[in-house]
Design a protein around this motif. Structure first.
Motif, PDB file in Angstrom:
ATOM      1  N   LEU A 182       0.835  -1.203   0.000  1.00  0.00           N
ATOM      2  CA  LEU A 182       0.000   0.000   0.000  1.00  0.00           C
ATOM      3  C   LEU A 182       0.867   1.249   0.000  1.00  0.00           C
ATOM      4  CD1 LEU A 182      -2.823   1.233   0.309  1.00  0.00           C
ATOM      5  CD2 LEU A 182      -2.578   0.971   2.782  1.00  0.00           C
ATOM      6  N   ILE A 183       1.793   1.299   0.921  1.00  0.00           N
ATOM      7  CA  ILE A 183       2.651   2.482   1.051  1.00  0.00           C
ATOM      8  C   ILE A 183       3.582   2.602  -0.150  1.00  0.00           C
ATOM      9  CG2 ILE A 183       4.443   3.568   2.456  1.00  0.00           C
ATOM     10  CD1 ILE A 183       3.142   2.102   4.885  1.00  0.00           C
ATOM     11  N   GLU A 238       1.816   3.900  -3.140  1.00  0.00           N
ATOM     12  CA  GLU A 238       1.522   5.313  -2.992  1.00  0.00           C
ATOM     13  C   GLU A 238       2.768   6.160  -3.285  1.00  0.00           C
ATOM     14  OE1 GLU A 238      -1.515   6.157  -2.592  1.00  0.00           O
ATOM     15  OE2 GLU A 238      -1.169   8.312  -2.433  1.00  0.00           O
ATOM     16  N   ARG A 290       3.344   8.838  -6.370  1.00  0.00           N
ATOM     17  CA  ARG A 290       3.665  10.249  -6.141  1.00  0.00           C
ATOM     18  C   ARG A 290       4.989  10.629  -6.798  1.00  0.00           C
ATOM     19  NH1 ARG A 290       1.378  11.907  -0.097  1.00  0.00           N
ATOM     20  NH2 ARG A 290      -0.186  10.268   0.041  1.00  0.00           N
ATOM     21  N   TRP A 332       5.733  12.917   2.645  1.00  0.00           N
ATOM     22  CA  TRP A 332       4.752  11.890   2.270  1.00  0.00           C
ATOM     23  C   TRP A 332       4.748  10.768   3.296  1.00  0.00           C
ATOM     24  CZ3 TRP A 332       6.979  11.235  -3.339  1.00  0.00           C
ATOM     25  CH2 TRP A 332       6.727  12.400  -4.080  1.00  0.00           C
ATOM     26  N   LEU A 344       1.802   9.469   5.657  1.00  0.00           N
ATOM     27  CA  LEU A 344       1.253   8.113   5.570  1.00  0.00           C
ATOM     28  C   LEU A 344       1.230   7.449   6.945  1.00  0.00           C
ATOM     29  CD1 LEU A 344       2.989   7.157   2.220  1.00  0.00           C
ATOM     30  CD2 LEU A 344       0.527   6.985   2.623  1.00  0.00           C
ATOM     31  N   GLN A 389      -4.078   4.360   4.339  1.00  0.00           N
ATOM     32  CA  GLN A 389      -5.250   4.435   3.460  1.00  0.00           C
ATOM     33  C   GLN A 389      -5.901   5.805   3.548  1.00  0.00           C
ATOM     34  OE1 GLN A 389      -7.373   0.948   4.777  1.00  0.00           O
ATOM     35  NE2 GLN A 389      -7.062  -0.107   2.821  1.00  0.00           N
ATOM     36  N   SER A 428      -4.438   8.622   4.360  1.00  0.00           N
ATOM     37  CA  SER A 428      -3.567   9.592   3.693  1.00  0.00           C
ATOM     38  C   SER A 428      -3.656   9.473   2.179  1.00  0.00           C
ATOM     39  CB  SER A 428      -2.131   9.384   4.160  1.00  0.00           C
ATOM     40  OG  SER A 428      -1.235  10.044   3.310  1.00  0.00           O
ATOM     41  N   ALA A 429      -3.703   8.236   1.697  1.00  0.00           N
ATOM     42  CA  ALA A 429      -3.778   8.010   0.248  1.00  0.00           C
ATOM     43  C   ALA A 429      -5.106   8.520  -0.299  1.00  0.00           C
ATOM     44  CB  ALA A 429      -3.600   6.529  -0.046  1.00  0.00           C
ATOM     45  N   ARG A 446      -5.389  12.335  -0.587  1.00  0.00           N
ATOM     46  CA  ARG A 446      -4.651  12.902  -1.716  1.00  0.00           C
ATOM     47  C   ARG A 446      -5.471  12.837  -3.011  1.00  0.00           C
ATOM     48  NH1 ARG A 446      -0.493  11.244  -5.762  1.00  0.00           N
ATOM     49  NH2 ARG A 446      -1.172   9.136  -5.366  1.00  0.00           N
ATOM     50  N   ARG A 447      -6.230  11.738  -3.118  1.00  0.00           N
ATOM     51  CA  ARG A 447      -6.955  11.515  -4.372  1.00  0.00           C
ATOM     52  C   ARG A 447      -8.257  12.303  -4.455  1.00  0.00           C
ATOM     53  NH1 ARG A 447      -4.639   6.636  -3.955  1.00  0.00           N
ATOM     54  NH2 ARG A 447      -6.229   5.796  -2.595  1.00  0.00           N
TER      55      ARG A 447
END
Lengths: 169, 169
Positions: free
Chosen positions: A37-38, A41, A45, A133, A137, B161, B163-164, B167-168
């Motif tokens: 997941l991380i 991401e 980015r 970032w 996160l 999740q 944080s992601a 962003r979106r």
DNA sequence: CCAAATTGCTTTAAGCCTAAAATGTTTTCC
DNA sequence: GGAAAACATTTTAGGCTTAAAGCAATTTGG
């Protein structure tokens, strides 16, 4: 009878009863999910903001910490990837002007690579943003959570290394 | 004066002082190292023992849990990989006789895939051994460690999740 | 000194992976 | 009904990754 076989097993370790490792399996899947997941991401980015791939960023990060340069083998070990992989990555980064590659004076097998001025400048710019970032996160973890995770992951790493080493010996 | 700027920052959140996120960064690197270490080990063992790749194994694991089959999109979401990636993986696994692929009766856009008898048998054989590898790799963690890691990783996943997603949006 | 082993790197072949564009299908909504 | 949007999948182009084989340079141990 149940008691009997259990005692046999726990005392002699000769019998291999089907043990339950479901918890460890679930832990592994969660660890993998978290990382993917991380990583996904960060990858996205880096591409959107800087048009750079994660492997390139990682390689530059290694070199940023080594002002005197590194050999390809060093990089390969640090990044835990194959030699051939590094060869290709370095090729593209030399091509784009981010890296400088030269053959060692004392050992003609060895290639020493360094960040160029451009490479270092670009990396620093990316790294600064990258750090925010990551902080974002992990934002919901308390300092205590972070410490505890660090500790448990260190233990996990040690355990895995031990297991991996024992297989290879 | 130090107190003043600190108060300003913490109260108004208007000033962006260069905060220190080194701890989170180190945590991320350790998480990545841990995962790569274990993943590499599992990948190697799968190849040596069964001549199968990790992505193939992962895909078969998803299908083993879904006796009625899954669509490619389902698989793609579950595995957190791109659609095109799944297309290729499935192609090779159908080719080798491990998967069965058919177009849905009710929606001709949809492809439903299932494990074949061969595929299921081979997967079960591999999965049994795989489980012992994982147990071994995590062997030095106590049950309490495992529980605590599960909890912290769940928290990490949720944080990432969030944080992601933000962003979106 | 020199053959053998080791080391550092590259090449090769195959597969994995992504983002973006393309294709065909179904649904939505006027 | 029919255009537009949404959806599921495939294709494309490019890069990443690995294991294994190959090549050249160095080190080792007679």
């Amino acid at each position: 009878m149940g008691d009997c076989t259990e005692m046999l097993d726990s005392e002699t370790k000769a019998v291999e009863l089907p043990e339950d490792h479901a918890e460890e399996l679930r832990l592994w899947l969660r660890l993998l999910t978290c990382t993917n997941l991380i990583e996904g991401e960060v990858r996205g980015r880096l591409r959107q903001r800087f048009d750079v791939t994660l492997p390139r960023f990682d390689l530059m990060a290694q070199l940023d910490k080594a002002p005197d340069g590194m050999t390809l083998s060093d990089v390969s070990k640090r990044m835990m990837v194959s030699n051939g992989n590094v060869t290709g990555l370095v090729e593209r980064l030399v091509e784009s002007g981010h890296l400088d590659r030269r053959t060692s004076e004392t050992d003609r097998r060895v290639q020493v690579i360094r960040l160029t001025k451009l490479g270092r400048a670009e990396f620093r710019r990316m790294a600064a943003e990258h750090e925010t970032w990551i902080a974002d996160l992990f934002a919901d973890l308390t300092p205590k959570d972070v410490r505890e995770l660090m500790r448990l992951l260190a233990k996990t790493k040690a355990s895995a290394q031990k297991s991996a080493a024992s297989r290879r010996s």
